[in-house]
Design a protein around this motif. Sequence first.
Motif, PDB file in Angstrom:
ATOM      1  N   GLU A  98       0.865  -1.178   0.000  1.00  0.00           N
ATOM      2  CA  GLU A  98       0.000   0.000   0.000  1.00  0.00           C
ATOM      3  C   GLU A  98       0.903   1.229   0.000  1.00  0.00           C
ATOM      4  O   GLU A  98       1.868   1.291   0.764  1.00  0.00           O
ATOM      5  CB  GLU A  98      -0.900   0.005   1.230  1.00  0.00           C
ATOM      6  CG  GLU A  98      -1.920  -1.132   1.237  1.00  0.00           C
ATOM      7  CD  GLU A  98      -2.730  -1.182   2.509  1.00  0.00           C
ATOM      8  OE1 GLU A  98      -3.964  -1.040   2.439  1.00  0.00           O
ATOM      9  OE2 GLU A  98      -2.130  -1.352   3.594  1.00  0.00           O
ATOM     10  N   GLU A 103       4.031   7.415   2.931  1.00  0.00           N
ATOM     11  CA  GLU A 103       4.390   6.127   3.524  1.00  0.00           C
ATOM     12  C   GLU A 103       4.182   4.960   2.569  1.00  0.00           C
ATOM     13  O   GLU A 103       3.300   4.981   1.716  1.00  0.00           O
ATOM     14  CB  GLU A 103       3.552   5.924   4.791  1.00  0.00           C
ATOM     15  CG  GLU A 103       4.008   4.820   5.687  1.00  0.00           C
ATOM     16  CD  GLU A 103       3.237   4.805   6.999  1.00  0.00           C
ATOM     17  OE1 GLU A 103       3.869   5.009   8.061  1.00  0.00           O
ATOM     18  OE2 GLU A 103       2.011   4.599   6.971  1.00  0.00           O
ATOM     19  N   THR A 105       3.727   0.735   2.819  1.00  0.00           N
ATOM     20  CA  THR A 105       3.504  -0.368   3.748  1.00  0.00           C
ATOM     21  C   THR A 105       3.623  -1.697   3.019  1.00  0.00           C
ATOM     22  O   THR A 105       2.876  -1.970   2.084  1.00  0.00           O
ATOM     23  CB  THR A 105       2.112  -0.281   4.407  1.00  0.00           C
ATOM     24  OG1 THR A 105       1.967   0.994   5.041  1.00  0.00           O
ATOM     25  CG2 THR A 105       1.944  -1.375   5.453  1.00  0.00           C
ATOM     26  N   TYR A 106       4.595  -2.503   3.430  1.00  0.00           N
ATOM     27  CA  TYR A 106       4.808  -3.832   2.858  1.00  0.00           C
ATOM     28  C   TYR A 106       4.028  -4.851   3.692  1.00  0.00           C
ATOM     29  O   TYR A 106       4.136  -4.865   4.912  1.00  0.00           O
ATOM     30  CB  TYR A 106       6.289  -4.215   2.926  1.00  0.00           C
ATOM     31  CG  TYR A 106       7.247  -3.316   2.201  1.00  0.00           C
ATOM     32  CD1 TYR A 106       7.769  -3.681   0.967  1.00  0.00           C
ATOM     33  CD2 TYR A 106       7.676  -2.112   2.773  1.00  0.00           C
ATOM     34  CE1 TYR A 106       8.684  -2.870   0.306  1.00  0.00           C
ATOM     35  CE2 TYR A 106       8.593  -1.296   2.126  1.00  0.00           C
ATOM     36  CZ  TYR A 106       9.090  -1.682   0.890  1.00  0.00           C
ATOM     37  OH  TYR A 106       9.994  -0.879   0.255  1.00  0.00           O
ATOM     38  N   HIS A 107       3.298  -5.728   3.044  1.00  0.00           N
ATOM     39  CA  HIS A 107       2.563  -6.788   3.742  1.00  0.00           C
ATOM     40  C   HIS A 107       3.130  -8.147   3.343  1.00  0.00           C
ATOM     41  O   HIS A 107       3.184  -8.482   2.156  1.00  0.00           O
ATOM     42  CB  HIS A 107       1.075  -6.735   3.387  1.00  0.00           C
ATOM     43  CG  HIS A 107       0.376  -5.506   3.875  1.00  0.00           C
ATOM     44  ND1 HIS A 107      -0.343  -5.481   5.048  1.00  0.00           N
ATOM     45  CD2 HIS A 107       0.295  -4.252   3.343  1.00  0.00           C
ATOM     46  CE1 HIS A 107      -0.860  -4.255   5.217  1.00  0.00           C
ATOM     47  NE2 HIS A 107      -0.473  -3.498   4.198  1.00  0.00           N
ATOM     48  N   LYS A 112       3.645  -6.763   8.712  1.00  0.00           N
ATOM     49  CA  LYS A 112       3.646  -5.615   7.794  1.00  0.00           C
ATOM     50  C   LYS A 112       4.697  -4.635   8.284  1.00  0.00           C
ATOM     51  O   LYS A 112       5.013  -4.577   9.477  1.00  0.00           O
ATOM     52  CB  LYS A 112       2.267  -4.966   7.706  1.00  0.00           C
ATOM     53  CG  LYS A 112       1.814  -4.213   8.938  1.00  0.00           C
ATOM     54  CD  LYS A 112       0.480  -3.536   8.659  1.00  0.00           C
ATOM     55  CE  LYS A 112       0.016  -2.720   9.865  1.00  0.00           C
ATOM     56  NZ  LYS A 112      -1.250  -2.015   9.598  1.00  0.00           N
ATOM     57  N   ASN A 114       6.256  -0.576   7.725  1.00  0.00           N
ATOM     58  CA  ASN A 114       6.070   0.759   7.162  1.00  0.00           C
ATOM     59  C   ASN A 114       7.407   1.419   6.874  1.00  0.00           C
ATOM     60  O   ASN A 114       8.356   1.294   7.651  1.00  0.00           O
ATOM     61  CB  ASN A 114       5.275   1.648   8.128  1.00  0.00           C
ATOM     62  CG  ASN A 114       3.878   1.147   8.357  1.00  0.00           C
ATOM     63  OD1 ASN A 114       3.247   0.617   7.456  1.00  0.00           O
ATOM     64  ND2 ASN A 114       3.370   1.305   9.572  1.00  0.00           N
ATOM     65  N   ARG A 115       7.463   2.122   5.774  1.00  0.00           N
ATOM     66  CA  ARG A 115       8.634   2.896   5.406  1.00  0.00           C
ATOM     67  C   ARG A 115       8.170   4.280   4.952  1.00  0.00           C
ATOM     68  O   ARG A 115       7.190   4.404   4.224  1.00  0.00           O
ATOM     69  CB  ARG A 115       9.401   2.229   4.251  1.00  0.00           C
ATOM     70  CG  ARG A 115      10.098   0.931   4.660  1.00  0.00           C
ATOM     71  CD  ARG A 115      11.356   1.252   5.444  1.00  0.00           C
ATOM     72  NE  ARG A 115      12.052   0.027   5.811  1.00  0.00           N
ATOM     73  CZ  ARG A 115      11.961  -0.571   6.983  1.00  0.00           C
ATOM     74  NH1 ARG A 115      11.151  -0.079   7.907  1.00  0.00           N
ATOM     75  NH2 ARG A 115      12.661  -1.658   7.258  1.00  0.00           N
ATOM     76  N   SER A 116       8.885   5.306   5.363  1.00  0.00           N
ATOM     77  CA  SER A 116       8.514   6.657   4.943  1.00  0.00           C
ATOM     78  C   SER A 116       9.050   6.921   3.542  1.00  0.00           C
ATOM     79  O   SER A 116      10.057   6.357   3.125  1.00  0.00           O
ATOM     80  CB  SER A 116       9.081   7.695   5.917  1.00  0.00           C
ATOM     81  OG  SER A 116      10.499   7.636   5.917  1.00  0.00           O
TER      82      SER A 116
END
Length: 217
Positions: A98, A103, A105-107, A112, A114-116
Motif C-alpha cells: 500500500e 508512507e 507499507t509492505y505486507h 507488515k 512501514n517505510r517513509s
Amino acid sequence: MQQLEGFGKFLEGLRGKMSLREAAHKSGLSHAYIRDLELERNRSTNEKIKPSPVTLKKLSDAYNFSYTELMEKAGYLEKEEKSESEVEIPFQDVLYIEVSMREITYHTHMSKLNRSVNSLIDFSGFLDKLEEQGFKKMDTDLFVNLQHVQKYAEKEGKLYFDSLGIGKHVVIAAIRQKKYHELIVRSVARNTGMSLGYQFERNSGVETLFPSLKRQI
C-alpha cells in the motif's frame, strides 16, 4: 557534498556507444552541451561547468540510469546509509504493498512494515521498481504481487493469499479487475498447480474436485 571526481568521464561512460547526436535527441539537450559536460568545462569560455538537477533528469531518462544515483554522484544529494531497521524487504516475500505520498507499507504473510517516502525522486523510482518486480496496480494505492495469489473470488473482487480463502486478502478496484481478470486467473492456476479449466469453474461458481471427470460426463 562534492561532485564525484571524474564525473564528466562517468557521464561519457553512461553514454557508451550512443552518439552525441543520438544522446541529444533522447535528452533534448544540445550535443555540444553534452560534450561540454563530459569534459567538465565550457569549451567556449574554458570555465568549469556542472549540470543542473533538471539537466541530470534529462540525462537520466536518456541513459536509463537512476536519477537519485546521478544526483548523488553530481553532489546534490547525500548518499543515505540504511540502518538495519531500514533494509528493504525482498520483493519476492511481499504479498502486496500500500502506498501513499508519505508512507509505503509492505505486507507479508507474517507481518507488515512501514517505510517513509523520503522524496519524490525515491518514490518515483520505487513505483518503477514495483512494475519491474511483477507487481500490478489493483487500486489507487494498492500493488499486488500476483505470484502469491492463491484464490480469486471474482464476485467480491477479492484476492486471497491462501487457497482456503480465510487469511490475508485484498479487495481490488472494479476497473482493475476487468483489466487483469485473465491474468489473475492464469496466475492463480500457476500458483496452485491447478488447470485453467478448474480455475474458470471455480470463478464461475461451479467447483468440483474432479474437473476432468466432469468434462467427460
